[in-house]
Write a protein that holds these residues in place. Structure first.
Motif, PDB file in Angstrom:
ATOM      1  N   THR A  17       0.658  -1.309  -0.201  1.00 40.09           N
ATOM      2  CA  THR A  17       0.394  -0.243   0.376  1.00 40.09           C
ATOM      3  C   THR A  17       1.190   1.394  -0.122  1.00 40.09           C
ATOM      4  N   VAL A  18       0.710   2.500  -1.037  1.00 41.03           N
ATOM      5  CA  VAL A  18       1.432   3.929  -0.631  1.00 41.03           C
ATOM      6  C   VAL A  18       0.289   4.163  -0.308  1.00 41.03           C
ATOM      7  N   GLY A  19      -0.874   4.367  -0.044  1.00 40.97           N
ATOM      8  CA  GLY A  19      -1.787   5.126   0.350  1.00 40.97           C
ATOM      9  C   GLY A  19      -2.399   6.108   0.045  1.00 40.97           C
ATOM     10  N   THR A  20      -2.389   7.281  -0.070  1.00 38.77           N
ATOM     11  CA  THR A  20      -3.026   8.074  -1.093  1.00 38.77           C
ATOM     12  C   THR A  20      -2.394   8.918  -1.774  1.00 38.77           C
ATOM     13  N   GLN A  50      -1.984  -1.614  -3.739  1.00 37.75           N
ATOM     14  CA  GLN A  50      -2.614  -0.897  -3.794  1.00 37.75           C
ATOM     15  C   GLN A  50      -1.729   0.712  -4.389  1.00 37.75           C
ATOM     16  N   MET A  51      -1.391   0.935  -5.968  1.00 39.44           N
ATOM     17  CA  MET A  51      -0.373   1.771  -6.007  1.00 39.44           C
ATOM     18  C   MET A  51      -1.030   3.397  -6.155  1.00 39.44           C
ATOM     19  N   GLY A  52      -1.822   3.859  -5.365  1.00 39.22           N
ATOM     20  CA  GLY A  52      -2.319   4.913  -5.158  1.00 39.22           C
ATOM     21  C   GLY A  52      -2.565   6.204  -6.629  1.00 39.22           C
ATOM     22  N   ARG A  53      -1.307   7.132  -6.189  1.00 45.68           N
ATOM     23  CA  ARG A  53      -1.998   8.091  -7.326  1.00 45.68           C
ATOM     24  C   ARG A  53      -0.749   8.157  -9.099  1.00 45.68           C
ATOM     25  N   ASP A  64       0.881 -18.522 -16.070  1.00 42.34           N
ATOM     26  CA  ASP A  64       2.481 -19.668 -15.046  1.00 42.34           C
ATOM     27  C   ASP A  64       3.190 -18.754 -14.497  1.00 42.34           C
ATOM     28  N   ALA A  65       3.375 -17.438 -14.052  1.00 40.84           N
ATOM     29  CA  ALA A  65       3.968 -17.278 -13.323  1.00 40.84           C
ATOM     30  C   ALA A  65       3.903 -17.170 -11.860  1.00 40.84           C
ATOM     31  N   SER A  66       5.186 -17.810 -11.610  1.00 40.05           N
ATOM     32  CA  SER A  66       5.515 -18.408  -9.649  1.00 40.05           C
ATOM     33  C   SER A  66       4.697 -17.669  -8.641  1.00 40.05           C
ATOM     34  N   LEU A  67       4.244 -15.834  -8.801  1.00 41.32           N
ATOM     35  CA  LEU A  67       3.801 -15.012  -8.432  1.00 41.32           C
ATOM     36  C   LEU A  67       2.760 -14.350  -8.688  1.00 41.32           C
ATOM     37  N   ALA A  68       1.675 -14.149  -8.553  1.00 45.07           N
ATOM     38  CA  ALA A  68      -0.558 -13.559  -8.437  1.00 45.07           C
ATOM     39  C   ALA A  68       0.461 -12.701  -8.593  1.00 45.07           C
ATOM     40  N   VAL A  69       0.180 -11.467  -9.842  1.00 49.55           N
ATOM     41  CA  VAL A  69       0.360 -10.215  -9.273  1.00 49.55           C
ATOM     42  C   VAL A  69      -1.423  -9.762  -9.816  1.00 49.55           C
ATOM     43  N   ASP A  70      -1.471  -8.421  -8.776  1.00 51.36           N
ATOM     44  CA  ASP A  70      -2.870  -7.753  -9.426  1.00 51.36           C
ATOM     45  C   ASP A  70      -2.856  -6.136  -8.699  1.00 51.36           C
ATOM     46  N   TYR A  71      -3.062  -5.160  -9.352  1.00 45.75           N
ATOM     47  CA  TYR A  71      -3.274  -4.023  -8.291  1.00 45.75           C
ATOM     48  C   TYR A  71      -4.704  -3.379  -8.345  1.00 45.75           C
ATOM     49  N   PHE A  72      -4.502  -1.911  -8.106  1.00 40.89           N
ATOM     50  CA  PHE A  72      -5.901  -1.347  -8.042  1.00 40.89           C
ATOM     51  C   PHE A  72      -5.437   0.371  -7.273  1.00 40.89           C
ATOM     52  N   THR A  73      -6.030   1.141  -7.399  1.00 41.03           N
ATOM     53  CA  THR A  73      -5.703   2.419  -7.226  1.00 41.03           C
ATOM     54  C   THR A  73      -6.143   2.981  -6.015  1.00 41.03           C
ATOM     55  N   PHE A  74      -7.362   2.654  -5.215  1.00 39.42           N
ATOM     56  CA  PHE A  74      -7.608   3.391  -4.601  1.00 39.42           C
ATOM     57  C   PHE A  74      -8.788   2.181  -3.390  1.00 39.42           C
ATOM     58  N   SER A  75      -9.735   1.929  -2.769  1.00 36.52           N
ATOM     59  CA  SER A  75     -10.400   1.305  -1.515  1.00 36.52           C
ATOM     60  C   SER A  75     -10.817   2.288  -0.704  1.00 36.52           C
ATOM     61  N   SER A  76     -11.727   2.290  -0.308  1.00 39.65           N
ATOM     62  CA  SER A  76     -12.589   2.349   0.499  1.00 39.65           C
ATOM     63  C   SER A  76     -11.743   2.517   1.857  1.00 39.65           C
ATOM     64  N   SER A  77     -11.359   1.412   1.744  1.00 41.79           N
ATOM     65  CA  SER A  77     -11.271   0.160   2.877  1.00 41.79           C
ATOM     66  C   SER A  77     -10.096  -0.032   2.785  1.00 41.79           C
ATOM     67  N   ILE A  78      -8.621   0.161   3.242  1.00 39.78           N
ATOM     68  CA  ILE A  78      -7.863  -0.942   3.468  1.00 39.78           C
ATOM     69  C   ILE A  78      -7.677  -1.827   3.983  1.00 39.78           C
ATOM     70  N   ALA A  79      -8.504  -2.127   5.237  1.00 41.87           N
ATOM     71  CA  ALA A  79      -8.470  -3.173   6.499  1.00 41.87           C
ATOM     72  C   ALA A  79      -9.283  -4.746   6.046  1.00 41.87           C
ATOM     73  N   ALA A  80      -9.177  -4.413   5.025  1.00 45.16           N
ATOM     74  CA  ALA A  80     -10.000  -5.988   4.664  1.00 45.16           C
ATOM     75  C   ALA A  80      -8.446  -7.014   3.769  1.00 45.16           C
ATOM     76  N   HIS A  81      -7.625  -6.277   3.375  1.00 47.06           N
ATOM     77  CA  HIS A  81      -6.873  -6.415   2.531  1.00 47.06           C
ATOM     78  C   HIS A  81      -5.335  -6.649   3.405  1.00 47.06           C
ATOM     79  N   LEU A  82      -5.586  -5.847   4.356  1.00 46.30           N
ATOM     80  CA  LEU A  82      -4.350  -6.257   5.401  1.00 46.30           C
ATOM     81  C   LEU A  82      -5.074  -6.970   6.262  1.00 46.30           C
ATOM     82  N   ARG A  83      -6.271  -7.026   6.206  1.00 51.14           N
ATOM     83  CA  ARG A  83      -6.537  -8.544   7.487  1.00 51.14           C
ATOM     84  C   ARG A  83      -6.151  -9.987   6.485  1.00 51.14           C
ATOM     85  N   SER A  84      -5.905  -9.839   5.485  1.00 51.16           N
ATOM     86  CA  SER A  84      -6.124 -11.169   4.202  1.00 51.16           C
ATOM     87  C   SER A  84      -4.844 -11.438   4.151  1.00 51.16           C
TER      88      SER A  84
END
Length: 177
Positions: A17-20, A50-53, A64-84
């Motif tokens: 996370t990069v925050g806002t 979470q890539m912010g601005r 076939d990548a060894s590490l699954a990668v995904d991204y998004f810009t903002f979320s109303s709460s990152i708490a769920a992401h932190l918990r998982s």
């Protein structure tokens, strides 16, 4: 050490996370092959950024990548992401740091060296000295991941904030209360 650090969940997610803010140097660093390989070598399976601005777009993983990668810009709460998450890599914002520590998640704080008067780095370094988290720069992130031993981290309890706040206040030149 082994793969038992985060229990026996099948998915071991690294949440970044990069925050806002805009912190392309951190997003670029976690998107680099050497950092992804270091995470995979530690048993992590997913990288969620979470890539912010920022304007730098990470590379979404191929099938076939060894590490699954995904991204998004903002979320109303990152708490769920932190918990998982099994590991959190965060910018040095105090909100992100304390929210992660309160959840008891292992944390690497990456300091944005491009910010002038970066008082956030003081907080991160003080908490790293107290063994609550690891502190890195975008350039040292891969080495920090490779060298980290999560069992050596101490749990953070909210009551510990007073000496940290005192240290920061002294650094900023505020008188003792």
């Amino acid at each position: 050490m082994g793969n038992d650090e985060a229990g026996d969940e099948k998915n071991r997610v690294v949440f970044v996370t990069v925050g806002t803010t805009c912190f392309d140097a951190l997003v670029r660093a976690v998107d680099s092959n050497i950092v992804k390989q270091a995470l995979f070598a530690k048993g992590y399976t997913h990288l969620f950024i979470q890539m912010g601005r920022g304007s730098y777009l990470p590379t979404k993983s191929e099938e076939d990548a060894s590490l699954a990668v995904d991204y998004f810009t903002f979320s109303s709460s990152i708490a769920a992401h932190l918990r998982s998450a099994s590991l959190v890599i965060s910018h040095a914002g105090s909100g992100s740091i304390f929210e992660t520590l309160r959840l008891g998640k292992p944390l690497i704080v990456v300091v944005n060296e491009d910010l002038m008067d970066n008082h956030q780095s003081e907080l991160a370094e003080e908490l790293a000295d107290r063994k609550h988290l690891y502190c890195a720069s975008p350039q040292t992130l891969q080495q920090t991941i490779a060298d980290m031993d999560l069992s050596s981290l101490s749990p953070y309890s909210p009551g510990d904030a007073t000496p940290v706040a005192q240290h920061i206040n002294n650094f900023l030149g505020f008188p003792d209360d």
